[in-house]
Write an enzyme that holds these catalytic residues in place. Structure first.
Site, PDB file in Angstrom:
ATOM      1  N   ASP A  80       0.987  -1.136   0.034  1.00  9.53           N
ATOM      2  CA  ASP A  80      -0.087  -0.161   0.088  1.00  9.53           C
ATOM      3  C   ASP A  80       1.062   1.146  -0.019  1.00  9.53           C
ATOM      4  O   ASP A  80       1.753   1.409   0.835  1.00  9.53           O
ATOM      5  CB  ASP A  80      -0.890  -0.266   1.110  1.00  9.53           C
ATOM      6  CG  ASP A  80      -2.112   0.876   1.012  1.00  9.53           C
ATOM      7  OD1 ASP A  80      -2.447   1.030  -0.174  1.00  9.53           O
ATOM      8  OD2 ASP A  80      -2.773   1.004   2.149  1.00  9.53           O
ATOM      9  N   PHE A 160       2.210   6.871 -13.300  1.00  8.48           N
ATOM     10  CA  PHE A 160       0.887   6.603 -13.089  1.00  8.48           C
ATOM     11  C   PHE A 160       0.462   7.225 -11.835  1.00  8.48           C
ATOM     12  O   PHE A 160       1.753   7.720 -11.216  1.00  8.48           O
ATOM     13  CB  PHE A 160       0.614   5.112 -13.016  1.00  8.48           C
ATOM     14  CG  PHE A 160       1.350   4.396 -11.915  1.00  8.48           C
ATOM     15  CD1 PHE A 160       0.745   4.124 -10.710  1.00  8.48           C
ATOM     16  CD2 PHE A 160       2.423   3.804 -12.233  1.00  8.48           C
ATOM     17  CE1 PHE A 160       1.335   3.231  -9.821  1.00  8.48           C
ATOM     18  CE2 PHE A 160       2.885   2.965 -11.379  1.00  8.48           C
ATOM     19  CZ  PHE A 160       2.571   2.842 -10.268  1.00  8.48           C
ATOM     20  N   TYR A 162       0.137   9.945  -9.127  1.00  6.57           N
ATOM     21  CA  TYR A 162       0.683  11.156  -8.783  1.00  6.57           C
ATOM     22  C   TYR A 162       2.117  11.533  -9.458  1.00  6.57           C
ATOM     23  O   TYR A 162       2.716  12.667  -9.132  1.00  6.57           O
ATOM     24  CB  TYR A 162       0.756  11.617  -7.317  1.00  6.57           C
ATOM     25  CG  TYR A 162      -0.781  11.668  -6.730  1.00  6.57           C
ATOM     26  CD1 TYR A 162      -1.534  12.784  -6.506  1.00  6.57           C
ATOM     27  CD2 TYR A 162      -1.140  10.429  -6.100  1.00  6.57           C
ATOM     28  CE1 TYR A 162      -2.865  12.561  -5.897  1.00  6.57           C
ATOM     29  CE2 TYR A 162      -2.372  10.415  -5.356  1.00  6.57           C
ATOM     30  CZ  TYR A 162      -3.198  11.492  -5.174  1.00  6.57           C
ATOM     31  OH  TYR A 162      -4.239  11.471  -4.711  1.00  6.57           O
TER      32      TYR A 162
END
Length: 209
Positions: A80, A160, A162
């Site tokens: 994550d 991809f 930000y």
């Protein structure tokens, strides 16, 4: 052995990566090389969107890896990642992928971030990745951080998320202006993945018998 991460193993470790994001798979594969075979959730027979309801990257990463482990019994890992902007008290953070709401829209996420940053002088930020690995029903976590700053407008067509609005420390380019090889010099995901790979090689070496 830990000091020789480039040394090739004479065997292949297979891991299920709890993601359907092909960009992330490509980034991880670039670091893992030929010693570790990474397969996606769909290749492991899972076609489910795993919820990420928790307030921390650590909890969300564990939720995804434990889901895959329960459903496949295979060694697996998840990650994550959040973009943490200091002047916004860590936003978008754990909500990075859905900052502008559902469904996830990278363009709208960037637009919302830049709008919130309009009057801000402090542009400092960091990408932080947490990897959750499960082997034999035990979890291990690895963290990677890339510090940098937020631009005033998007730049670049690669990457991809930000990437078009983030410049890592030590560069004048955004991630989206870099080829993957250059991005990997700075990448938070690469730093976490390298820790994962070193750990796996040491673990596998101890348990090869």
């Amino acid at each position: 052995f830990m000091d020789q991460p480039s040394k090739h193993l004479s065997y292949m470790i297979q891991l299920v990566f709890a993601t359907s994001n092909k960009n992330k798979v490509a980034e991880i594969n670039k670091v893992a090389g030929n010693d570790i075979e990474i397969i996606t959730m769909s290749e492991a027979g899972i076609d489910t969107d795993i919820p990420e309801p928790h307030p921390t990257l650590e909890q969300n990463a564990f939720t995804k890896s434990s889901f895959v482990y329960r459903h496949t019994g295979k060694w697996c890992f998840s990650e994550d990642t959040g973009l943490e902007v200091f002047t916004l008290h860590g936003e978008p953070g754990v909500k990075s992928a859905r900052y502008a709401g559902e469904p996830s829209d990278p363009q709208k996420n960037m637009e919302l971030l830049l709008k919130k940053m309009q009057e801000k002088e402090d542009r400092s930020a960091q990408f932080r990745t947490v990897i959750s690995l499960i082997l034999h029903n035990v979890e291990y976590q690895f963290e990677g951080i890339c510090k940098g700053k937020i631009t005033f407008e998007p730049r670049g067509d690669h990457g991809f998320g930000y990437d078009p609005v983030f410049i890592p420390e030590g560069s004048e380019k955004t991630f989206a202006e870099m080829q993957m090889e250059e991005k990997n010099i700075f990448s938070h995901r690469k730093k976490a993945t390298e820790k994962l790979i070193r750990f796996l090689k040491e673990f596998y070496g101890k348990n090869a018998d």
